[in-house]
Design an enzyme around this catalytic site. Structure first.
Site, PDB file in Angstrom:
ATOM      1  N   GLU A  34       0.842  -1.202   0.000  1.00 13.94           N
ATOM      2  CA  GLU A  34       0.000   0.000   0.000  1.00 13.94           C
ATOM      3  C   GLU A  34       0.883   1.260   0.000  1.00 13.94           C
ATOM      4  O   GLU A  34       1.878   1.317   0.725  1.00 13.94           O
ATOM      5  CB  GLU A  34      -0.817  -0.029   1.283  1.00 13.94           C
ATOM      6  CG  GLU A  34      -1.875   1.016   1.337  1.00 13.94           C
ATOM      7  CD  GLU A  34      -2.847   0.661   2.454  1.00 13.94           C
ATOM      8  OE1 GLU A  34      -4.003   0.410   2.135  1.00 13.94           O
ATOM      9  OE2 GLU A  34      -2.448   0.624   3.611  1.00 13.94           O
ATOM     10  N   ARG A  92      -4.666  -4.025  -0.699  1.00  8.35           N
ATOM     11  CA  ARG A  92      -5.886  -3.238  -0.904  1.00  8.35           C
ATOM     12  C   ARG A  92      -6.120  -2.922  -2.386  1.00  8.35           C
ATOM     13  O   ARG A  92      -5.369  -3.332  -3.255  1.00  8.35           O
ATOM     14  CB  ARG A  92      -5.883  -1.946  -0.088  1.00  8.35           C
ATOM     15  CG  ARG A  92      -6.068  -2.177   1.386  1.00  8.35           C
ATOM     16  CD  ARG A  92      -6.789  -0.991   2.037  1.00  8.35           C
ATOM     17  NE  ARG A  92      -6.966  -1.201   3.444  1.00  8.35           N
ATOM     18  CZ  ARG A  92      -7.943  -1.920   3.975  1.00  8.35           C
ATOM     19  NH1 ARG A  92      -8.835  -2.474   3.181  1.00  8.35           N
ATOM     20  NH2 ARG A  92      -8.032  -2.081   5.258  1.00  8.35           N
TER      21      ARG A  92
HETATM   22  N1  DCP Z   1      -7.011   4.118   5.139  1.00  6.55           N
HETATM   23  C1  DCP Z   1      -8.090   4.943   4.908  1.00  6.55           C
HETATM   24  N2  DCP Z   1      -8.747   4.868   3.719  1.00  6.55           N
HETATM   25  C2  DCP Z   1      -8.376   3.963   2.788  1.00  6.55           C
HETATM   26  C3  DCP Z   1      -7.303   3.102   3.017  1.00  6.55           C
HETATM   27  C4  DCP Z   1      -6.636   3.183   4.227  1.00  6.55           C
HETATM   28  O1  DCP Z   1      -8.447   5.758   5.768  1.00  6.55           O
HETATM   29  N3  DCP Z   1      -9.033   3.935   1.628  1.00  6.55           N
HETATM   30  C5  DCP Z   1      -6.241   4.291   6.392  1.00  6.55           C
HETATM   31  C6  DCP Z   1      -6.571   3.332   7.491  1.00  6.55           C
HETATM   32  C7  DCP Z   1      -5.250   3.178   8.209  1.00  6.55           C
HETATM   33  C8  DCP Z   1      -4.198   3.400   7.132  1.00  6.55           C
HETATM   34  O2  DCP Z   1      -4.864   4.097   6.091  1.00  6.55           O
HETATM   35  O3  DCP Z   1      -5.110   4.182   9.190  1.00  6.55           O
HETATM   36  C9  DCP Z   1      -3.617   2.099   6.601  1.00  6.55           C
HETATM   37  O4  DCP Z   1      -4.664   1.182   6.592  1.00  6.55           O
HETATM   38  P1  DCP Z   1      -4.641  -0.259   5.957  1.00  6.55           P
HETATM   39  O5  DCP Z   1      -5.619  -1.123   6.628  1.00  6.55           O
HETATM   40  O6  DCP Z   1      -4.879  -0.126   4.498  1.00  6.55           O
HETATM   41  O7  DCP Z   1      -3.142  -0.754   6.175  1.00  6.55           O
HETATM   42  P2  DCP Z   1      -2.452  -1.370   7.473  1.00  6.55           P
HETATM   43  O8  DCP Z   1      -1.071  -0.834   7.494  1.00  6.55           O
HETATM   44  O9  DCP Z   1      -3.307  -1.192   8.679  1.00  6.55           O
HETATM   45  O10 DCP Z   1      -2.435  -2.879   7.070  1.00  6.55           O
HETATM   46  P3  DCP Z   1      -1.950  -4.143   7.872  1.00  6.55           P
HETATM   47  O11 DCP Z   1      -1.722  -3.771   9.296  1.00  6.55           O
HETATM   48  O12 DCP Z   1      -3.058  -5.114   7.655  1.00  6.55           O
HETATM   49  O13 DCP Z   1      -0.676  -4.552   7.185  1.00  6.55           O
END
Ligand code: DCP
Length: 230
Positions: free
Chosen positions: A51, A104
């Site tokens: 991401e 994602r």
């Molecule tokens: N986010 C958001 N809107 C989106 C995508 C993500 O507000 N369309 C935000 C939510 C989190 C941050 O971005 O604060 C990253 O979220 P993700 O769940 O996509 O990624 P993570 O790093 O939490 O993933 P993981 O812990 O599963 O590796």
């Protein structure tokens, strides 16, 4: 006409051949998408696209992710517009690898995050309409192809704990209710399949498991992905 048809068939076969088998990895914040992607880094013929969170934190010097959490009413539109662009860039990135594995997608951005912000009134109706018009246009007019969805299914309590532990500065004040509602949207979209449209078959993985035992879960979906490398 026969020659035209034959040429057409050849072009279609060629484009099928050159398009990568595209897998998107979905699930709540903190469910382990990055760990899942890292597991597949060992295959050098899989194009792994994490991401673009660093871009969201630094869009020409602006931390849009930070702004969004600090003042969601003011910044949700800006943030989600940029997320949509960066997701499109990943969907359309050319690769010679037979498999593309993406963290994602433009779909979870629209169906889970934009949806939640719209329902919470953080995105005004006109702002949500503009994002949706873009989204629909992109689906119709750009090569966004998804062949498989890996759903890392988790419980909000587990991911809340993980989120707190990793201590990402922007996420400090995210309450568990936020994760509960996001979980519900992911569940409706990918598990019950009652929300919008599910663009590909779904493989579900128990993402509550601890890091020490999760690899066995990953192996469940490995054949689905590796078969496409042949
Ligand atoms: N986010 C958001 N809107 C989106 C995508 C993500 O507000 N369309 C935000 C939510 C989190 C941050 O971005 O604060 C990253 O979220 P993700 O769940 O996509 O990624 P993570 O790093 O939490 O993933 P993981 O812990 O599963 O590796």
């Amino acid at each position: 006409r026969l020659i035209l048809n034959m040429a057409n068939n050849l072009i279609c076969a060629e484009s099928r051949k050159s398009r990568p088998f595209t897998v998107i990895v979905e699930g709540n914040i903190g469910c382990g998408k990055t760990t899942f992607l890292n597991y597949f880094q060992k295959y050098n013929n899989i194009c792994v696209l994490s991401e673009p969170i660093e871009l969201w934190r630094d869009c020409r010097g602006h931390n849009l992710l930070g702004h969004m959490y600090e003042d969601p009413k003011k910044w949700s539109f800006t943030f989600q517009s940029y997320v949509q662009l960066t997701m499109l860039q990943h969907h359309t990135l050319p690769t010679n690898c037979p498999v593309k594995l993406m963290e994602r997608s433009i779909y979870s951005a629209r169906y889970c995050f934009v949806e939640k912000m719209k329902r919470d009134g953080l995105l005004s109706k006109p702002s949500a309409a503009v994002i949706d018009q873009w989204f629909q246009w992109l689906l119709q007019n750009t090569p966004i192809n998804v062949d498989l969805i890996v759903y890392l299914r988790s419980s909000p309590e587990v991911v809340y704990e993980r989120m707190m532990k990793r201590n990402r500065s922007e996420e400090k004040s995210v309450p568990i209710e936020y994760l509960e509602q996001l979980n519900e949207l992911h569940e409706q979209w990918l598990y019950h399949k009652t929300l919008y449209h599910c663009p590909a078959p779904v493989v579900t993985i128990d993402a509550n498991l601890d890091i020490s035992s999760i690899e066995e879960e990953y192996e469940k979906c490995e054949p689905h992905i590796l078969n496409k490398l042949a």
